[in-house]
Design an enzyme around this catalytic site. Structure first.
Site, short mmCIF file in Angstrom:
data_model
loop_
_atom_site.label_atom_id
_atom_site.label_comp_id
_atom_site.label_asym_id
_atom_site.label_seq_id
_atom_site.Cartn_x
_atom_site.Cartn_y
_atom_site.Cartn_z
N GLY A 193 0.83 -1.20 0.00
CA GLY A 193 0.00 0.00 0.00
C GLY A 193 0.86 1.24 0.00
CB SER A 194 -0.03 4.73 0.56
OG SER A 194 -0.70 4.58 1.80
N PRO A 195 3.06 4.59 1.31
CG PRO A 195 4.87 5.64 0.27
CD PRO A 195 3.44 5.22 0.03
CB VAL A 197 -1.30 2.92 5.07
CG1 VAL A 197 -1.87 1.80 5.93
CG2 VAL A 197 -2.40 3.92 4.71
N GLY A 198 2.00 2.55 5.36
CA GLY A 198 3.16 1.72 5.70
C GLY A 198 3.75 2.11 7.05
CD GLU A 215 7.05 -5.57 -1.90
OE1 GLU A 215 7.39 -4.57 -2.57
OE2 GLU A 215 7.76 -6.59 -1.84
CB CYS A 249 2.96 0.04 -7.09
SG CYS A 249 3.41 -1.59 -7.66
#
Ligand code: NAD
Length: 469
Positions: A193-195, A197-198, A215, A249
């Site tokens: 997902g997105s940085p 939320v990462g 990822e 992505c």
């Protein structure tokens, strides 16, 4: 009254923790059989998969067949073919000092795992990471995106036919459910997902020192030399940028092109976009749609911001809010601090920066976060090498785009802000396994040489070791 709405999640979690020792003991042959059954069910349900993803964001059947079904099948085949070899203990070489020992690596499952996936490749991503986890011998809670309800149902049907929920369970809740799950202790969390939320995932994992694979995404630049076949490169970029409606992505996020070919490059983009999607792109059957209103509004916000600027629109066309359609768009001469150059675009909009000095372009990229992918197009080896040596990225394809993710023997992953850890193939198997170091002392224990009280004999042994090794 106590809130019981997530009791079902707690129950799944409990049963998986209880089952993880059994999952560990599922033989490699049985794991391979599970993968074979999964493959055959996917092939049986091809039509349902295509129809479901079409309903979710109007993705064409051909794109679903290629990027969702074929990609999953190739990954499963690769595991079926290699799992026995990868899971076998591996002897490692010795050194003189360890001549009386033998050493090996053994692959243990991590245990109970959580996989969280996004909406943009809503079948492929859950499947390729899940099969790595199952192949490694784990239990898995698979958390799908809340934005793709139709394909989620098909995934649930397929997986519940093969796995008991104490082994693999599928959840498709949103933030609340995920937050609840993240309070639990997992042995591994695999997040795509997105940085933004990462970072939430990493923080939650830190509470239990849980191992993670992240990822993520980011802005993936493309360096383009003047020494290229313009038509071929432009076609290649159109395919890579507009597949899945730009919601990929590793899609080219923006182009850095040698100014010497500006006129021909612009002209080729105009012509080939028309060639690809016709005079009325909105009627093209090949273009998917933006996933939801929120993403659509975000993308249109970029246009609004650029309205009263010097921006030149190389290609632009109609948008349609009711069907979430945005015409493939190419722009140049925009302010370089515009939002479109800060966010990951994740849509069918392609900014170009024409450079006169490649070092300026390199500086521009270096000032941003490390990208997930970086592409280079040139017939000149020196140009390619110069770009490679002066950049970093999770992965790179040279003179093509996106292919590195499909290669069975290459790892896939980002670097720092674009990801942590690696996935797919052997690397996926390894990230869901604990590589345990095992040493066997074959003849005599170390204490033969190092025994108390330490004295001059101990020192002599040490000196000898220093001299010889
Ligand atoms: P996202 O980060 O918003 O959501 C991903 C997952 O996290 C979803 O399952 C979602 O339900 C969950 N989630 C969202 N907010 C959360 C929160 N606050 N707490 C806990 N969980 C939360 O990403 P997205 O919009 O679904 O996907 C787009 C992003 O994913 C892009 O940045 C793209 O580059 C990236 N991506 C990366 C890869 C890769 O392999 N590197 C592949 C596909 C997409």
């Amino acid at each position: 009254m106590e809130d019981r709405k997530f009791d079902f999640l707690d129950e799944i979690y409990r049963t998986q923790v209880a089952f993880k020792d059994h999952a560990k003991n599922i033989s490699i042959d049985e794991r391979v059989n599970l993968l074979k059954r999964l493959k055959s069910l996917i092939l049986n349900k091809e039509d349902q998969i295509k129809e479901a993803i079409y309903k979710d964001f109007r993705k064409s059947f051909i794109e679903t067949e290629t990027t969702e079904i074929l990609a999953s099948i190739l990954e499963i085949n690769h595991l079926i073919k290699n799992l026995r070899k990868w899971a076998r203990p591996k002897s490692v070489g010795s050194s003189l000092i360890f001549a009386t020992t033998s050493a090996k690596l053994i692959y243990e499952p991590k245990g109970n795992t959580l996989i969280i996936t996004p909406w943009n490749y809503p079948f492929q991503l859950p499947i390729v990471h899940l099969v790595a986890s199952v192949a490694a011998g784990n239990t898995t809670i698979l958390k799908l995106s809340e934005f793709t309800p139709h394909i989620n149902q098909v995934i649930k049907d397929i997986l519940s036919d093969i796995f008991e929920p104490n082994h693999v369970a599928v959840i498709d809740g949103a933030v609340e459910e995920t937050t609840h799950l993240l309070n639990q202790k997992f042995d591994h969390i695999h997040f795509t997902g997105s940085p933004t939320v990462g970072k939430i995932i990493m923080k939650a994992a830190a509470k239990h020192l849980t191992d993670i694979t992240l990822e993520l995404g980011g802005k993936s630049p493309v360096f383009i030399d003047k020494n290229i076949n313009i038509k071929e490169v432009v076609r290649n970029l159109i395919w890579a940028k507009f597949i899945n409606m730009g919601q990929t992505c590793i899609a080219p996020d923006y182009l850095l092109v040698d100014k010497a070919i500006e006129k021909e490059f612009d002209a080729a983009l105009k012509e080939e976009i028309k060639n690809a999607f016709g005079d009325k792109a909105i009627e093209s059957k090949d273009l998917a749609r933006i996933i939801n209103q929120k993403q659509y509004d975000r993308l249109l916000g970029y246009f609004d911001e650029l309205e009263n600027t010097q921006t030149e629109w190389v290609v632009k066309g109609e948008h349609d809010k009711s069907t979430l359609f945005i015409h493939p768009t190419v722009l140049k001469n925009f302010p370089q601090n515009a939002k479109i150059m800060q966010d990951e675009i994740f849509g069918p909009i392609l900014p170009i920066i024409y450079y006169t000095d490649v070092n300026e372009a390199l500086k521009f990229v270096a000032e941003k976060e490390k990208p997930l992918a970086l592409y280079v197009f040139s017939k000149q080896r020196e140009y390619v090498d110069y770009i490679l040596n002066n950049t970093t990225a999770g992965g790179t394809t040279i003179n093509d785009a996106m292919l590195h993710i499909m290669h069975p023997n290459l790892p896939f992953g980002g670097v720092n802000n674009s990801g942590i850890g690696q996935s797919l193939g052997l690397y996926g198997f390894k990230s869901f396994s604990h590589e345990r170091a095992v040493l066997r002392a074959n003849f005599f224990p170390m204490s033969k040489f190092f025994w108390y009280p330490y004295n001059s004999k101990t020192k002599q042994v040490l000196n000898l070791i220093k001299k010889i090794f």
